[in-house]
Design a protein around this motif. Structure first.
Motif, PDB file in Angstrom:
ATOM      1  N   PHE A 284      55.980  37.933  31.118  1.00  0.00           N
ATOM      2  CA  PHE A 284      54.948  38.489  31.996  1.00  0.00           C
ATOM      3  C   PHE A 284      53.595  38.510  31.278  1.00  0.00           C
ATOM      4  O   PHE A 284      52.577  38.063  31.793  1.00  0.00           O
ATOM      5  CB  PHE A 284      55.342  39.904  32.420  1.00  0.00           C
ATOM      6  CG  PHE A 284      54.391  40.526  33.395  1.00  0.00           C
ATOM      7  CD1 PHE A 284      54.554  40.352  34.766  1.00  0.00           C
ATOM      8  CD2 PHE A 284      53.307  41.285  32.955  1.00  0.00           C
ATOM      9  CE1 PHE A 284      53.669  40.921  35.667  1.00  0.00           C
ATOM     10  CE2 PHE A 284      52.420  41.857  33.844  1.00  0.00           C
ATOM     11  CZ  PHE A 284      52.605  41.680  35.209  1.00  0.00           C
TER      12      PHE A 284
ATOM     13  N   TYR B  33      50.345  36.292  32.235  1.00  0.00           N
ATOM     14  CA  TYR B  33      49.139  37.036  32.612  1.00  0.00           C
ATOM     15  C   TYR B  33      47.976  36.623  31.730  1.00  0.00           C
ATOM     16  O   TYR B  33      46.866  36.364  32.197  1.00  0.00           O
ATOM     17  CB  TYR B  33      49.396  38.532  32.496  1.00  0.00           C
ATOM     18  CG  TYR B  33      48.256  39.359  33.019  1.00  0.00           C
ATOM     19  CD1 TYR B  33      48.112  39.551  34.397  1.00  0.00           C
ATOM     20  CD2 TYR B  33      47.322  39.926  32.168  1.00  0.00           C
ATOM     21  CE1 TYR B  33      47.055  40.292  34.899  1.00  0.00           C
ATOM     22  CE2 TYR B  33      46.264  40.666  32.657  1.00  0.00           C
ATOM     23  CZ  TYR B  33      46.132  40.849  34.022  1.00  0.00           C
ATOM     24  OH  TYR B  33      45.085  41.569  34.524  1.00  0.00           O
TER      25      TYR B  33
ATOM     26  N   ILE C  99      55.501  36.092  52.125  1.00  0.00           N
ATOM     27  CA  ILE C  99      55.734  36.729  50.828  1.00  0.00           C
ATOM     28  C   ILE C  99      56.796  37.828  50.882  1.00  0.00           C
ATOM     29  O   ILE C  99      57.491  38.090  49.896  1.00  0.00           O
ATOM     30  CB  ILE C  99      54.415  37.265  50.224  1.00  0.00           C
ATOM     31  CG1 ILE C  99      54.634  37.511  48.725  1.00  0.00           C
ATOM     32  CG2 ILE C  99      53.951  38.509  50.940  1.00  0.00           C
ATOM     33  CD1 ILE C  99      53.367  37.763  47.969  1.00  0.00           C
ATOM     34  N   GLY C 100      56.942  38.462  52.028  1.00  0.00           N
ATOM     35  CA  GLY C 100      58.000  39.473  52.136  1.00  0.00           C
ATOM     36  C   GLY C 100      59.367  38.851  51.948  1.00  0.00           C
ATOM     37  O   GLY C 100      60.202  39.346  51.182  1.00  0.00           O
TER      38      GLY C 100
ATOM     39  N   TYR D   7      53.544  32.479  50.058  1.00  0.00           N
ATOM     40  CA  TYR D   7      52.940  33.667  49.449  1.00  0.00           C
ATOM     41  C   TYR D   7      51.983  34.380  50.397  1.00  0.00           C
ATOM     42  O   TYR D   7      51.458  35.429  50.075  1.00  0.00           O
ATOM     43  CB  TYR D   7      52.178  33.275  48.179  1.00  0.00           C
ATOM     44  CG  TYR D   7      52.992  32.497  47.168  1.00  0.00           C
ATOM     45  CD1 TYR D   7      54.308  32.845  46.882  1.00  0.00           C
ATOM     46  CD2 TYR D   7      52.442  31.405  46.482  1.00  0.00           C
ATOM     47  CE1 TYR D   7      55.058  32.135  45.947  1.00  0.00           C
ATOM     48  CE2 TYR D   7      53.174  30.693  45.540  1.00  0.00           C
ATOM     49  CZ  TYR D   7      54.482  31.057  45.288  1.00  0.00           C
ATOM     50  OH  TYR D   7      55.208  30.363  44.361  1.00  0.00           O
TER      51      TYR D   7
ATOM     52  N   ARG E  87      65.219  39.327  45.087  1.00  0.00           N
ATOM     53  CA  ARG E  87      66.125  40.400  44.715  1.00  0.00           C
ATOM     54  C   ARG E  87      67.525  40.214  45.311  1.00  0.00           C
ATOM     55  O   ARG E  87      68.500  40.709  44.779  1.00  0.00           O
ATOM     56  CB  ARG E  87      65.543  41.767  45.083  1.00  0.00           C
ATOM     57  CG  ARG E  87      65.563  42.105  46.538  1.00  0.00           C
ATOM     58  CD  ARG E  87      64.799  43.388  46.800  1.00  0.00           C
ATOM     59  NE  ARG E  87      65.110  43.874  48.132  1.00  0.00           N
ATOM     60  CZ  ARG E  87      66.158  44.608  48.452  1.00  0.00           C
ATOM     61  NH1 ARG E  87      67.002  44.996  47.531  1.00  0.00           N
ATOM     62  NH2 ARG E  87      66.380  44.961  49.696  1.00  0.00           N
TER      63      ARG E  87
ATOM     64  N   ARG F 287      61.696  39.044  29.673  1.00  0.00           N
ATOM     65  CA  ARG F 287      60.929  39.164  30.901  1.00  0.00           C
ATOM     66  C   ARG F 287      59.534  39.753  30.679  1.00  0.00           C
ATOM     67  O   ARG F 287      58.543  39.217  31.187  1.00  0.00           O
ATOM     68  CB  ARG F 287      61.704  40.010  31.912  1.00  0.00           C
ATOM     69  CG  ARG F 287      61.122  39.995  33.317  1.00  0.00           C
ATOM     70  CD  ARG F 287      61.915  40.880  34.279  1.00  0.00           C
ATOM     71  NE  ARG F 287      63.267  40.398  34.512  1.00  0.00           N
ATOM     72  CZ  ARG F 287      63.597  39.519  35.453  1.00  0.00           C
ATOM     73  NH1 ARG F 287      62.674  39.044  36.248  1.00  0.00           N
ATOM     74  NH2 ARG F 287      64.850  39.138  35.597  1.00  0.00           N
TER      75      ARG F 287
ATOM     76  N   ILE G 113      46.985  35.991  44.849  1.00  0.00           N
ATOM     77  CA  ILE G 113      48.389  36.294  44.558  1.00  0.00           C
ATOM     78  C   ILE G 113      48.762  35.603  43.259  1.00  0.00           C
ATOM     79  O   ILE G 113      48.354  34.471  43.013  1.00  0.00           O
ATOM     80  CB  ILE G 113      49.277  35.715  45.691  1.00  0.00           C
ATOM     81  CG1 ILE G 113      49.181  36.563  46.941  1.00  0.00           C
ATOM     82  CG2 ILE G 113      50.734  35.548  45.250  1.00  0.00           C
ATOM     83  CD1 ILE G 113      50.032  37.796  46.942  1.00  0.00           C
TER      84      ILE G 113
ATOM     85  N   GLU H 210      53.970  36.128  38.146  1.00  0.00           N
ATOM     86  CA  GLU H 210      54.092  37.532  37.776  1.00  0.00           C
ATOM     87  C   GLU H 210      54.917  38.289  38.823  1.00  0.00           C
ATOM     88  O   GLU H 210      55.731  39.154  38.486  1.00  0.00           O
ATOM     89  CB  GLU H 210      52.707  38.170  37.647  1.00  0.00           C
ATOM     90  CG  GLU H 210      51.968  37.800  36.365  1.00  0.00           C
ATOM     91  CD  GLU H 210      50.996  36.653  36.576  1.00  0.00           C
ATOM     92  OE1 GLU H 210      51.302  35.732  37.360  1.00  0.00           O
ATOM     93  OE2 GLU H 210      49.921  36.674  35.938  1.00  0.00           O
ATOM     94  N   LEU H 211      54.691  37.967  40.084  1.00  0.00           N
ATOM     95  CA  LEU H 211      55.446  38.652  41.128  1.00  0.00           C
ATOM     96  C   LEU H 211      56.935  38.335  41.025  1.00  0.00           C
ATOM     97  O   LEU H 211      57.783  39.219  41.181  1.00  0.00           O
ATOM     98  CB  LEU H 211      54.932  38.262  42.516  1.00  0.00           C
ATOM     99  CG  LEU H 211      53.598  38.900  42.913  1.00  0.00           C
ATOM    100  CD1 LEU H 211      53.165  38.389  44.271  1.00  0.00           C
ATOM    101  CD2 LEU H 211      53.715  40.420  42.925  1.00  0.00           C
TER     102      LEU H 211
ATOM    103  N   LEU I 144      58.545  37.520  38.409  1.00  0.00           N
ATOM    104  CA  LEU I 144      59.066  38.232  37.238  1.00  0.00           C
ATOM    105  C   LEU I 144      59.236  39.722  37.558  1.00  0.00           C
ATOM    106  O   LEU I 144      60.273  40.321  37.242  1.00  0.00           O
ATOM    107  CB  LEU I 144      58.116  38.056  36.055  1.00  0.00           C
ATOM    108  CG  LEU I 144      58.108  36.650  35.430  1.00  0.00           C
ATOM    109  CD1 LEU I 144      56.937  36.486  34.468  1.00  0.00           C
ATOM    110  CD2 LEU I 144      59.436  36.373  34.720  1.00  0.00           C
ATOM    111  N   ALA I 145      58.236  40.287  38.187  1.00  0.00           N
ATOM    112  CA  ALA I 145      58.320  41.702  38.529  1.00  0.00           C
ATOM    113  C   ALA I 145      59.422  41.952  39.549  1.00  0.00           C
ATOM    114  O   ALA I 145      60.088  42.988  39.519  1.00  0.00           O
ATOM    115  CB  ALA I 145      56.976  42.181  39.079  1.00  0.00           C
ATOM    116  N   GLY I 146      59.615  41.007  40.423  1.00  0.00           N
ATOM    117  CA  GLY I 146      60.629  41.157  41.457  1.00  0.00           C
ATOM    118  C   GLY I 146      62.043  40.987  40.930  1.00  0.00           C
ATOM    119  O   GLY I 146      63.011  41.289  41.624  1.00  0.00           O
TER     120      GLY I 146
ATOM    121  N   LEU J 278      59.950  37.948  48.196  1.00  0.00           N
ATOM    122  CA  LEU J 278      60.367  38.999  47.263  1.00  0.00           C
ATOM    123  C   LEU J 278      61.774  39.502  47.558  1.00  0.00           C
ATOM    124  O   LEU J 278      62.520  39.857  46.645  1.00  0.00           O
ATOM    125  CB  LEU J 278      59.343  40.132  47.268  1.00  0.00           C
ATOM    126  CG  LEU J 278      58.084  39.708  46.492  1.00  0.00           C
ATOM    127  CD1 LEU J 278      56.901  40.578  46.819  1.00  0.00           C
ATOM    128  CD2 LEU J 278      58.362  39.704  44.988  1.00  0.00           C
ATOM    129  N   HIS J 279      62.139  39.497  48.822  1.00  0.00           N
ATOM    130  CA  HIS J 279      63.502  39.934  49.140  1.00  0.00           C
ATOM    131  C   HIS J 279      64.521  38.858  48.771  1.00  0.00           C
ATOM    132  O   HIS J 279      65.647  39.188  48.399  1.00  0.00           O
ATOM    133  CB  HIS J 279      63.596  40.352  50.605  1.00  0.00           C
ATOM    134  CG  HIS J 279      62.930  41.674  50.855  1.00  0.00           C
ATOM    135  ND1 HIS J 279      63.475  42.865  50.429  1.00  0.00           N
ATOM    136  CD2 HIS J 279      61.748  41.987  51.427  1.00  0.00           C
ATOM    137  CE1 HIS J 279      62.655  43.866  50.751  1.00  0.00           C
ATOM    138  NE2 HIS J 279      61.605  43.353  51.367  1.00  0.00           N
TER     139      HIS J 279
END
Ligand SMILES: Cc1ncc(C[n+]2csc(CCOP(=O)(O)OP(=O)(O)O)c2C)c(N)n1
Ligand SMILES: Cc1ncc(C[n+]2csc(CCOP(=O)(O)OP(=O)(O)O)c2C)c(N)n1
Ligand code: SF4
Ligand code: SF4
Ligand SMILES: [Mg+2]
Ligand SMILES: [Mg+2]
Lengths: 290, 586, 290, 586
Positions: free
Chosen positions: A236, A240, A103-104, A99, A111, A232, A155, A159-160, A162-164, A107-108
């Protein structure tokens, strides 16, 4: 069978240099149990790690291992899976590794949704470098690099994820290896990218978030009636509102994995395909350049 | 010799279809049987800004854009101004008289041919077809038959229906006839030997050759991040790979791309990444990982002008230092530098074989000009029979593993061997469970810091390349022995140096030409011999520092007679510049 | 005053090489208007960009500019602000720049919360490199690098910013420069990190998401009665359910910015402090090493 | 000479408090007036694994850990085995007889002294105090008074209350007395000149000196990412900076850290990043950005053993190539290599001044041994009066800008000047609104690709360093002129080379010693003179490739008489190794 397999893993493992009591022991043990339960022998598994105490996960797991660079386990792991779809691929590392610097890629990877499992041993500290602030350290946390308290907000990995758009998001705790193993089993079985964030205490450098502390503060989703792990945005909100202090499967959703989207990607592993075919196809290949 | 060639160019603003106009012209002449060599001048912006496309047309194979310019099609005055220095005596400029009135300085022997390209296109079809008018006009003046482009029109516009084909044909014909009627300037194309007519040849650039070479060499995963001027490799590979189950991964950045290539190679699939300078700078840590873990890796770097973001659409040969020396600590690596499209094709096989054999990173340096200049290549020069895939010490079956286990008791990934190379087992094989790692390690792949083993593993990593002799194949040489002057170059400069050598030879000089195809390990012994046998040596490079020359100083020695001849303005050498640089010293 | 300032910005701007009709023109114009409205003259502003068509934002803005590397605008921008707190610092770039190669810096900038404004010109494509898939390209999007359609799920910048803990999250549209300028004004005034994702059409390489398409599909939050921009999880749900097709201020919250957390960080800009003081403090400094 | 010194060491498992035990011992002797030099052997893991801490105690200043070992405190047999090769004849080993029975090979003249360290600690306080028992015992046997550690106990434990101090005192005394009673092995410390007694001196390592040097040189932003063995720089800086409003930024990675340093420098604040090899490998693109945009940048690289993750806690001098050559394209840069703690302090000033003056990246290479070995430094050798901050052509006021505007019409960031250096205006100044960029550009900072300006800007970027003459200050030399043998080194090897030179000189050889303090630009002319005047030249380096020697080959020339003497096992040279290497060739 499963029991024998655990032994087999242990036979391949190097002897550990983790501090006695380190949370990561339980993570390795849980993974061995989960893989054995899934009847996956060590040679069919590859564990890819970054650098950190947690980066030694694969030394002690006893499967094939690639100990890559700090923050870079995920690109390596994804490519291994793509190259050989028959392997079970686990990526693993620490909170700093995954993270912070990584972290890049995280997240990739989320996805891209290649069918691998990612285990983060989250101890809210840089362990191997002997105790600096990590990206998940809470605000105000005092460490060697933040003698006046960490100035950044932490960080929030769940949540990230889930958002991702992650298809499988879970959180475990080293203090409950049984639940952890069960989560791992599900994660490995999940088709696509799965994240397991594990609260794995660093007994040497984090004296605030101890086993005891976690035990008292974590809500076990397995015991939360009516928690819906398929919504989702609800997940979240739940995460949170609980400030991430949950354990169990947070969210799951079936989605086509990356490999299923690839044109021409064959059922037979890429690594076993005949390399000499293009030579036979010379005329056809050259036609593209005339 | 140069006189026999014909140089044509179209220039205008970016976004006006200059590239496709140039390509139509080039491809058609290529298919007629000419050798064409194209050169794109473009900028790092999408619309506006000057761009041009030059086509050199010759009955023999050419390796560079040519010095002169016989016919220029200009869509704006800027295009005229830009190309004036190139215009040959007796040349002509077709300009779009709808939009401006072309001007050239007094005293230049150049014919201005105003044609209302835009007007005619608008009248007969639509404005963008001004390109077809220009092609028609060009065809007329160089003596091509009116139907020369017929085939291409069908191929390109056929799908859009007969009407579209017909309109294009009409517009082209109008240009053709207008030109014939309004000017008596003519310059015929060079003659085409009967044997060449309509001969099937390839039309490709270095990036195409890299892609083709990689696929034929067995590459099945290409992970990359888009960047000028390397993205074309991805486009080509995307055409070729899916048929073989291969995967093109657009990574989130170059770090990931290179790590992915390493991961796939570890898993046993030949994999590479392609990039340009800024991306290469992000791969230093991956070089280290490949080197330390002894995982094969192939990187293609299509060099653009730096430093930093620099001039993305301009050429340079300035990434050699980085390719050879970057990454903290010490690893072995191999750096290849193809000079021609054919080299690029074969070097990919070489790169993959060397990477597999020595379990090291291999970097292939392609300069922008080589990467992007489409040109005619003889079919027989892209010889698939010469491709032999050699995966080195790779254990791919249980039996192979068993043999190792019988010998050693268990499989050791980093076994200390005579030749320094340890057998690499595919992950997934029983009895070959193993670790690879970026830490220093013992034979089994255990992380360790024990001094003795550290020394042994370091020696092993370096010693394994001892069997690699670059002297044998990494140089291409033309000209007499013991020359008075030796021209040395690397990368795409070969064409210019070769033509310069011919010119200088014709002028009475005893000149030889040495093209260096590998920068690391440098074929030092062979280069030393060449230098010592020569009277004077000039090293031509498209960079400021004279990177090859610095390498020669380091690995071969310092010689007063060796000098650098450098050009670093983003533009490739002209033959005349080479000759002038020679005359300065000779 | 404001009008004169816009002129002043324009005077410093280089002449543009963007395609006629490019959405980015409106972004620059809106920023000039916003800065002028805030009475911030060009010399007090620094705009930091990465590489991309959008990376030329600062060439045309007419303030001080640092055109850094692809994906690296944010670390540079944060450091500039820390070094000189009197400057107004804008970071800007594209979707590839910010959410592809740069997404790690993005999420860390979010949590670090340095007082800068980040403008992303999101055209769902790599413009400058002439049309490849970007991380925000929708799944299945056909481009030069994805002739068979993009295989990955797109990045969701708003959700990520919300999940990452951003204090100001907004989205604009080049087709409504007035709203955009207003958002920018608020973002610049917000103390801490602010994100403005701008749907800024690439008229040359993205023929699906055109001005027209956006106009028809975007919900304008200024016209949504009862939208509450102060509830993070509600905002998350709203954005998610609208598939990100919103414009306006999505979320805002006051939080102490990074600089306020730093021990010893002075009211006077760091760049103006006396460098020779330590020489006078020799005895005291050396005492730490005895 | 060496005989006059006393070498003490404590060894055990990681996590047993070995480091603090060593530091207590070292610091106390340091404060008594001795020159101490410490050396830490440790591993990249937290608990378990062997670690030791050696203290060399001398009445004169020493620059390395010393070859022999007079008294070892061993908490396990592994510590004995590890240090046996170092043990001097007549030396002794105190071992913890509570946990094991110490063994040494037959025939070694070493006294084994069993002391139940753990037992005594447990009986009198708690187990961890076994370290205090050992310190007490050591004190007794080397002839220190029993109250020698009194001051330290107060300082360290005073806050915890008198009882704690008292317990420690008791435990220490017990060890002291036990040792006196149970062995008659004694070896007194070397005598201390009256003038030295209790003299105030500094106790610091190279990383401390880097931090102090940076702050005194005006650095106010340090952006970094933790990494062994560079993190200590952050710790030191964190102690020093907040007082001056300075900021220590823990970045998300090394890319961000370096970009932040660039950003802050652009804004006008002196800023740096500190890292080790893996981090440096991630900074190649930042080097390019600093070079192309002409923004000052200072990077400190504390070198650990590579390649890749390598051996994080072991020393090496193998990042020179990367520091000098990495980054695609071509930029100028400066690479400094301090040899001593004092050098490290002054080199930070030099680095910031050079970075500001030439607007280039400056990399300071510190090897792990220099970075982490705490040692005694004379107060007068850290002379703040020698610090002069020179910011070069930096416009910081409106008046200065006005002067430029008066001269040029408007401010030009990349003005083409005689000396190649353009004035840098702080952002925020009226009438100096400007762009800096990574693209090629004209004088105003407009992105452009025009050939002429490209050439001019490239030349400017290289020419600006012409006025920099490293020959003048970057070499330190001892020994006779025209020596038969010249020892060359860089980094922390200075101490060993110097002692070897003294030994060899005593043995009748005419030896000189040259320590190189800057690797790029290499002080080539001065080095050439030295080489040419010497009979034979040995270049000592802690790496495999002989990186300095390769640089000498490249920039100075090839000489048969110059040879590499390399050690690359992660361990620094011993003097005896240097001498043996010399004897091999001389
Ligand atoms: C590029 C790079 N930067 C820094 C390091 C040093 N480093 C090694 S591990 C680590 C952090 C480890 O923290 P975390 O990932 O949380 O793992 P943990 O040790 O806590 O399990 C760092 C900074 C490195 N090896 N490589
Ligand atoms: C390290 C690096 N990799 C790749 C590139 C090439 N590159 C320049 S701009 C760009 C993408 C631009 O896309 P985006 O950020 O969306 O900006 P847009 O042009 O669409 O505004 C790429 C890949 C580069 N300059 N540097
Ligand atoms: S330092 Fe912390 S994370 Fe590392 S092994 Fe010890 S307890 Fe585990
Ligand atoms: S290519 Fe697209 S993003 Fe770039 S300037 Fe043109 S319209 Fe704008
Ligand atoms: Mg951690
Ligand atoms: Mg974009």
């Amino acid at each position: 069978m499963a029991v024998n397999l655990v032994t087999e893993y242990k036979e391949h493992a190097q002897s550990s240099t983790w501090c006695p009591g380190c949370g990561d022991f339980a993570v390795v043990a849980a993974m061995q149990k989960a893989l054995a339960a899934l009847e996956l022998p060590p040679h069919q598994v590859v564990a890819v790690t970054g650098i950190g105490c947690s980066g030694k996960f694969n030394y002690y797991l006893g499967a094939n291992g690639f100990n890559s660079l700090h923050g870079r386990s995920l690109p390596v792991a994804q490519a291994i899976k793509i190259a050989n779809r028959d392997l079970t691929v686990i990526a693993a590392g620490g909170d700093g590794d995954g993270y912070g610097i990584g972290i890049g890629h995280f997240l990739h990877a989320v996805r891209r949704n290649v069918d691998i499992t990612y285990v983060v041993m989250d101890n809210h500290i840089y362990g191997l470098t002997t105790g600096q602030t990590s990206p998940t350290s809470k605000k105000g946390f005092v460490t060697k690099t933040t003698p006046y308290g960490a100035a950044e907000y932490p960080i929030r990995p769940l949540e990230l994820a889930l958002a991702g758009g992650a298809g499988f998001v879970a959180q475990g705790f080293s203090g409950d290896p049984k639940q952890l193993a069960e989560i791992m089993k599900q994660a490995v079985q999940h088709k696509g990218f799965s994240l397991i964030n594990v609260y794995s205490p660093c007994v040497t450098f984090n004296h605030e978030e101890t086993y005891e502390w976690w035990r008292q503060n974590l809500v076990n989703l397995d015991q939360e009636q009516g928690y819906d792990a398929t919504d989702r945005t609800a997940a979240f909100r739940y995460v949170y509102e609980h400030n991430g202090l949950l354990r169990g499967v947070i969210f799951r959703e079936e989605r086509r994995d990356y490999q299923s989207e690839l044109p021409g990607y064959a059922a037979e592993a890429l690594v076993r395909q005949d390399l000499s075919q293009p030579v036979k196809d010379r005329a056809e290949l050259l036609a593209a350049f005339m | 010799m140069t006189n026999a060639d014909f140089n044509w160019k179209v220039g205008g603003a970016q976004g006006e279809g200059i590239d496709s106009t140039g390509e139509i012209f080039a491809l058609t002449l290529h298919r007629m049987g000419y050798y064409v060599y194209t050169y794109r001048h473009f900028m790092s912006l999408i619309k506006g800004g000057h761009t041009n496309y030059k086509v050199r047309i010759s009955p023999v194979q050419r390796r560079h854009r040519g010095d002169g310019l016989d016919l220029l099609v200009a869509f704006d005055q800027g295009s005229i101004d830009f190309s004036l220095p190139e215009m040959s005596p007796g040349s002509a400029i077709i300009y779009d008289s709808t939009s401006f009135e072309g001007r050239i300085p007094e005293g230049r022997n150049i014919t201005l041919i105003p044609i209302p390209l835009t007007q005619m296109a608008r009248d007969l079809g639509m404005v963008i077809m001004k390109n077809m008018v220009a092609i028609g006009a060009s065809a007329a003046l160089v003596g091509l038959p009116q139907d020369a482009f017929e085939g291409y029109l069908e191929e390109r516009f056929g799908k859009k229906g007969d009407a579209v084909v017909e309109t294009n044909r009409k517009v082209l014909a109008a240009g053709y006839n207008y030109a014939l009627e309004h000017t008596d300037w003519r310059k015929p194309l060079p003659g085409l030997p009967e044997a060449s007519k309509g001969k099937k040849r390839l039309f490709m650039h270095g990036n195409d050759a890299v892609a083709l070479g990689a696929v034929v060499a067995g590459c099945r995963v290409v992970a990359a991040y888009p960047i000028t001027p390397a993205t074309e490799i991805l486009y080509s590979v995307l055409k070729l790979l899916p048929k073989y189950g291969g995967v093109v991964l657009q990574a989130e950045d170059e770090i990931a791309a290179c790590q992915m290539a390493i991961g796939a190679n570890y898993a046993g699939v030949r994999a590479m990444t392609s990039t340009s300078g800024p991306g290469l700078s992000l791969m230093s840590e991956s070089l280290g990982l490949s080197g330390a873990s002894e995982t094969p890796l192939v990187i293609v770097d299509v060099m653009r002008a730096g430093p930093s973001t620099g001039m993305p659409t301009k050429t340079e040969q300035a990434d050699a230092f980085h390719a050879i020396y970057s990454a903290h600590g010490e690893i072995q690596r191999i750096v290849l530098a193809p000079s021609t499209v054919e080299d690029a094709f074969y070097d990919m096989q070489r790169a993959f074989n060397l990477a597999d054999k020595y379990q090291v990173p291999v970097i292939v340096l392609v300069d922008l000009v080589l990467g992007l200049s489409k040109q005619t290549v003889d079919l027989e020069d892209i010889d698939f029979e010469r491709i032999a895939i050699d995966r080195g010490k790779l254990l791919t079956t249980k039996d192979e593993v068993d043999a190792v286990v019988a010998r050693l008791g268990h499989y050791k990934r980093y076994e200390l061997t005579e030749d320094g190379i340890s057998a690499r087992a595919l992950p997934g094989l029983e009895d070959a469970v193993h670790m690879v790692l970026s830490y220093e390690h013992d034979e089994e792949g255990n992380e360790m810091e024990e001094r003795g083993m550290r020394v042994k593993q370091t020696r092993k990593r370096f010693n394994k390349m001892r069997s690699l002799n670059m002297d044998e194949w990494a140089l291409r040489r033309t000209g007499p022995q013991n020359p008075d002057l030796l021209l040395v170059g690397w990368g795409s400069t070969e064409g210019q140096l070769e033509e310069a050598r011919e010119q200088l030879t014709a002028g009475g000089l005893k000149v030889a030409h040495l093209q260096v195809g590998a920068l690391y390990p440098l074929p030092a012994a062979a280069i030393r011999k060449e230098i010592e046998a020569a009277g004077k040596v000039l090293v031509f490079e498209n960079n400021y520092e004279g990177q090859l020359l610095e390498l020669i100083k380091q690995k071969v020695g310092h010689y007063d007679k060796v000098q650098a001849s450098l050009k670093f303005d983003g533009d490739p050498f002209y033959v005349s510049e080479v000759v002038a640089m020679v005359k300065e010293v000779a």
